[in-house]
Write a protein that holds these residues in place. Structure first.
Motif, short mmCIF file in Angstrom:
data_model
loop_
_atom_site.label_atom_id
_atom_site.label_comp_id
_atom_site.label_asym_id
_atom_site.label_seq_id
_atom_site.Cartn_x
_atom_site.Cartn_y
_atom_site.Cartn_z
N ASP A 12 32.28 24.27 41.22
CA ASP A 12 31.29 25.12 40.56
C ASP A 12 30.17 25.48 41.53
OD1 ASP A 12 32.66 25.15 38.17
OD2 ASP A 12 31.55 23.46 37.32
N ALA A 13 29.66 24.49 42.26
CA ALA A 13 28.61 24.76 43.25
C ALA A 13 29.15 25.62 44.38
CB ALA A 13 28.06 23.45 43.80
N PHE A 14 30.38 25.38 44.77
CA PHE A 14 31.01 26.18 45.82
C PHE A 14 31.10 27.65 45.41
CE2 PHE A 14 34.87 27.69 48.08
CZ PHE A 14 34.51 27.40 49.39
N LYS A 15 31.55 27.89 44.17
CA LYS A 15 31.66 29.26 43.67
C LYS A 15 30.30 29.94 43.58
CE LYS A 15 35.78 28.38 40.83
NZ LYS A 15 36.31 28.23 39.44
N LYS A 16 29.29 29.19 43.14
CA LYS A 16 27.95 29.76 43.03
C LYS A 16 27.46 30.26 44.38
CE LYS A 16 23.20 28.71 41.59
NZ LYS A 16 22.29 27.68 41.00
N ASN A 17 27.67 29.46 45.41
CA ASN A 17 27.24 29.86 46.74
C ASN A 17 28.02 31.08 47.21
OD1 ASN A 17 27.44 29.73 49.88
ND2 ASN A 17 25.69 28.42 49.40
N LEU A 18 29.32 31.08 46.99
CA LEU A 18 30.13 32.24 47.40
C LEU A 18 29.69 33.52 46.69
CD1 LEU A 18 33.84 31.02 47.62
CD2 LEU A 18 32.45 31.98 49.46
N ASP A 19 29.38 33.41 45.41
CA ASP A 19 28.92 34.58 44.66
C ASP A 19 27.65 35.16 45.29
OD1 ASP A 19 30.94 34.63 42.74
OD2 ASP A 19 29.85 33.33 41.35
N VAL A 20 26.72 34.29 45.67
CA VAL A 20 25.48 34.76 46.29
C VAL A 20 25.75 35.38 47.65
CG1 VAL A 20 23.21 34.03 47.15
CG2 VAL A 20 24.08 33.10 45.00
N GLN A 21 26.67 34.79 48.40
CA GLN A 21 27.05 35.34 49.70
C GLN A 21 27.59 36.78 49.56
OE1 GLN A 21 26.63 33.67 52.68
NE2 GLN A 21 25.88 31.84 51.66
N ILE A 22 28.49 36.94 48.62
CA ILE A 22 29.11 38.26 48.42
C ILE A 22 28.08 39.28 47.95
CG2 ILE A 22 30.82 39.52 47.04
CD1 ILE A 22 32.48 36.87 47.10
N GLU A 23 27.22 38.87 47.03
CA GLU A 23 26.17 39.76 46.54
C GLU A 23 25.24 40.19 47.67
OE1 GLU A 23 23.64 42.11 44.42
OE2 GLU A 23 25.65 41.39 43.87
N ALA A 24 25.02 39.31 48.64
CA ALA A 24 24.14 39.62 49.76
C ALA A 24 24.78 40.59 50.75
CB ALA A 24 23.73 38.34 50.49
#
Length: 306
Positions: A25-37
């Motif tokens: 879950d934490a891994f996905k959250k970080n990836l989501d922010v990376q992609i949004e950036a």
């Protein structure tokens, strides 16, 4: 997926929970922010990913999870750092079967191979898979330098496409571009030298602190590529104390602390690594806290992307 070896590629951290299990879950959250950036690719299984401590099953889980989250938006590249050619070939084939889009390939681990042995190692892995490959050239940490002469031997292998340049010698980008033109994409692998290497013609940036500050990292890249160098330099000056946390034996602990401060990570590491304590922790947190408090307002850098 064909990889365009340009832009910002975070060497993503692996998230654990307090019981030493993967925290997807934490891994996905970080990836989501990376992609949004606006990152341009993801690299799994590097030093920051604590790959040497992961089981093959955990690596498989991380690849599957990353492919699901990225959903074809950006390429997913798997790092290979093995002790034997046989092991590296097997890792390449496993990455391919798991759906990876490309490989980042280090020289052999532990054994200090000579130039001929290193070139043959790279050739064997490249022959075992059609996946595009980025050679990771980091003689400072891994004690083997891939020289211009060695790259010349690799230049006729079509799926060796890129170089992660981490020699700490900024002019090496110029040497590579002068000798090979656009034959190899060159990506900076040292956070503190990203602007300098892009001025010299680097195509991208494999980042560490991007894991905590993706927007700022991508903004610097897009501004540099758009010729807005003064704006990029201003952000980089703010960023530098944070970027220097990457140039440390405990870069994993440092960057995970920064991810926590940014709200997109966990601090847990896998033993033998341990979380920072005492004065060491206080010093790192002071740098991170100062960065968070003075975080710059970014221009609309996404509008600059091609």
């Amino acid at each position: 997926m064909k990889i365009n070896w340009q832009g910002v590629f975070p060497a993503i951290t692996t998230k654990f929970d307090q019981n030493d299990n993967l925290d997807l879950d934490a891994f996905k959250k970080n990836l989501d922010v990376q992609i949004e950036a606006g990152i341009h690719g993801v690299i799994l299984g590097g030093t920051l990913g604590e790959a040497s401590t992961l089981t093959e099953e955990e690596k498989d889980q991380l690849i599957k999870c990353t492919l699901e989250v990225t959903d074809g938006k950006v390429p997913v590249v798997i790092n290979i750092a093995e002790q034997s050619t046989k092991g590296a070939v097997a890792a390449a084939k496993r990455a391919e079967s798991n759906g990876a889009h490309g490989l980042m390939l280090l020289p052999p681990m532990r054994y200090k191979a000579d130039d001929r042995e290193t070139v043959e190692y790279f050739k064997a892995v490249a022959a075992a898979t059609p996946l595009p490959i980025m050679i990771y050239n980091n003689p400072v940490d891994y004690k083997i330098e891939v020289t211009l002469e060695m790259f010349e031997e690799l230049a006729d292998i079509p799926n060796i496409e890129a170089i992660k340049e981490s020699t700490r010698e900024v002019t090496n980008v110029t040497r590579l571009k002068t000798k090979f033109g656009d034959r190899f994409a060159v990506l900076c692998g040292v956070d503190t030298l990203a602007i300098e290497t892009m001025v010299n013609g680097a195509d991208g940036w494999v980042g560490g602190l991007v894991c905590a500050f993706p927007a700022e990292t991508v903004a610097i890249y897009e501004l540099m590529k758009s010729g807005r160098i003064e704006e990029a330099v201003a952000i980089n000056r703010w960023f530098m104390p944070l970027l220097e946390l990457d140039l440390h034996p405990k870069l994993v602990q440092n960057i995970k602390l920064a991810e926590v401060a940014a709200g997109i990570g966990t601090e847990y590491v896998r033993a033998p690594r341990l979380p920072l304590i005492g004065k060491e922790r206080e010093e790192v947190l002071a740098i991170i806290d100062a960065g968070i408090r003075s975080r710059p307002t970014l221009p609309d850098y996404k509008a600059l992307a091609n």
